[in-house]
Design an enzyme around this catalytic site. Structure first.
Site, short mmCIF file in Angstrom:
data_model
loop_
_atom_site.label_atom_id
_atom_site.label_comp_id
_atom_site.label_asym_id
_atom_site.label_seq_id
_atom_site.Cartn_x
_atom_site.Cartn_y
_atom_site.Cartn_z
N CYS A 331 0.83 -1.20 0.00
CA CYS A 331 0.00 0.00 0.00
C CYS A 331 0.87 1.26 0.00
O CYS A 331 1.54 1.54 -0.99
CB CYS A 331 -0.97 -0.03 1.18
N HIS A 429 -3.65 -5.54 1.31
CA HIS A 429 -3.42 -5.85 2.72
C HIS A 429 -3.85 -7.30 2.98
O HIS A 429 -4.76 -7.80 2.33
CB HIS A 429 -4.22 -4.91 3.62
#
Length: 490
Positions: A331, A429
């Site tokens: 991310c 994630h």
């Protein structure tokens, strides 16, 4: 149907509120009670994507797992994600409404309370019981005005409160008596008992203190929970207290603890793996020699990128790659690996652009409207199944994305893999949570004889241990009356 409601508040942050709520949710589920977790206001950088397309604190997602229900935005109607020392992104019913400093948010609390009570009302009509987690401590008297997180909520819905204290910190009786002393008369009256958490030793030596506490306060101690070693539960926000050093580890992993690190629960599977030595490298520590570096997510990517450079991580990464090490960015960490990060709208701070680390041919622009979705697919280089979720404002573009890490089930391609195979970046994630994906990534990192670890199964086993602890150490007769178990269990 109107649910029975019980709130768990703590004398301090990290007293064990999340753990106790998780334990009670599984204990109730075992008895056939339809139960929902609830946290009116959460301040955390660890978030989960919900079934209705929003985000909540990860602790409430774990509690939902304990309750046997899919995570929903009503379980955590107000989520604050700090992006500076005095400000935070404010998320209501799963979606960001903007950033506020502390003064502005204090003024906004009346509106936030409306959102809290709306979620409470919906849950009350859907479930037989609601187990509520407070935030911080109700004794923070500077925050009592317009409180929506602790006694302000409890008074508004008229629910009983359990007060939890962590004996491992020391001063447990002072914590409990002092907290009661700082409450108003009506607030003290709704405290129905105490739970002491993280006890180790001979309970007989503690008993005189428990007897004194009950005499002094007139309130019962519902039980003393032992210190349960080896629990695998996703943290609400706090980083692990202790590092388990494995001298015989076959793969060394280094992860910088960014000032605004987010979703560090991504690394729970790595920390649980018996063949890995995982070092969460804090401020002031020199980046260590390792086999794998992982750049985590960040709530303030450009600011954390500047911190990385200040701490010498840019040079350490270059040296690491020069000697053949592997590098993963997740991310915000993925965005840092590109050539530039642009924030023209000032979404994460002051508007502007930052030069990236330059390891991947791409640039990222932060745009209004957060990407929130659960995702699954396959790793391109191995075919292993991967499952996780996306929470990001950044949109990345560039040549590097022509070599993705994952092909997702919805047809999208995610991430980038460098031509030399040393660098991997992804928006996903939970990258390591699927056992097959974890094995594939460890093989890629150089651990050819990696054993399989299923962090989700470890988490489920930990939740069961917590429910067992409720049965063994808490007064379940009182809990049953408070939660209406005898009346509604099947």
């Amino acid at each position: 149907m109107t649910a029975h409601v019980l709130m768990v508040q703590g004398c301090t942050s990290d007293a064990g509120k999340s753990t106790v709520v998780t334990a009670l949710c599984r204990w109730l589920r075992r008895r056939g009670v339809a139960v929902a977790p609830f946290k009116p206001q959460n301040m955390a950088l660890n978030a989960a994507v919900t079934i209705d397309g929003g985000e909540i604190g990860r602790a409430q997602a774990v509690q939902a797992q304990a309750a046997g229900v899919p995570p929903h935005t009503d379980f955590n109607p107000v989520l604050l994600k700090p992006n500076s020392d005095i400000g935070a992104q404010v998320i209501v019913h799963g979606h960001a409404i903007g950033s506020m400093d502390a003064r502005d948010y204090h003024a906004y609390k009346r509106v936030a309370m409306e959102a809290v009570l709306a979620s409470h009302a919906r849950l009350s009509m859907q479930y037989q019981a609601i187990v509520v987690e407070g935030a911080g401590s109700p004794a923070e008297i500077n925050l009592r005005d317009r409180d929506i997180a602790n006694m302000g909520y409890a008074e508004a819905v008229d629910c009983p409160v359990l007060l939890v204290a962590d004996i491992d910190r020391g001063g447990v009786f002072a914590h409990l008596v002092g907290t009661l002393a700082l409450l108003s008369e009506s607030e003290r009256a709704r405290v129905v008992g105490f739970v002491i958490n993280r006890f180790r030793g001979d309970i007989a030596l503690l008993q005189p203190g428990l007897d004194w506490l009950e005499r002094e306060t007139g309130k019962p101690v519902l039980g003393v929970l032992p210190y349960l070693h080896g629990l695998h539960l996703e943290a609400e926000d706090a980083l692990p207290r202790e590092r388990e050093v494995r001298e015989a580890a076959k793969l060394r992993v280094a992860i910088p603890v960014l000032p605004r690190i987010s979703n560090h629960t991504d690394f729970d599977a790595l920390r649980a793996h018996p063949q890995l030595d995982v070092h969460l490298v804090g401020p002031g520590e020199t980046p260590p020699a390792c086999d794998l570096m992982v750049l985590p997510g960040s709530k303030s990517t450009r600011a954390d990128l500047a911190w990385l450079r200040y701490a010498g991580w840019d040079a350490a990464i270059a040296k690491h790659l020069r000697y053949g090490g592997k590098l993963i960015g997740i991310c915000g960490g993925f965005q840092m690996l590109g050539q530039a990060i642009h924030d023209p709208l000032g979404i994460e701070g002051e508007a502007g652009s930052s030069e990236g680390l330059g390891w991947l041919a791409m640039e990222t622009t932060l745009e209004s409207g957060k990407q929130l979705r659960q995702a699954s697919g396959r790793l391109v280089f191995d075919g292993a199944t991967v499952r996780g979720y996306e929470i990001h404002c950044g949109i990345s573009r560039g040549e590097a994305l022509r070599a993705p890490v994952c092909v997702l089930d919805d047809g999208r391609r995610d991430g980038a893999l460098s031509a030399d195979g040393q660098i991997l970046g992804t928006y996903l994630h939970g990258l390591f949570d699927e056992p097959a994906a974890l094995l594939a990534l460890l093989h890629w990192a150089g651990l050819r004889d990696a054993v399989a670890v299923d962090v989700r199964a470890l988490r489920e086993a930990s939740i069961e241990r917590l429910a067992d602890a409720v049965e063994a150490h808490l007064d379940t007769d009182i809990l049953s009356k408070l939660l209406g178990v005898n009346a509604c269990a099947v």
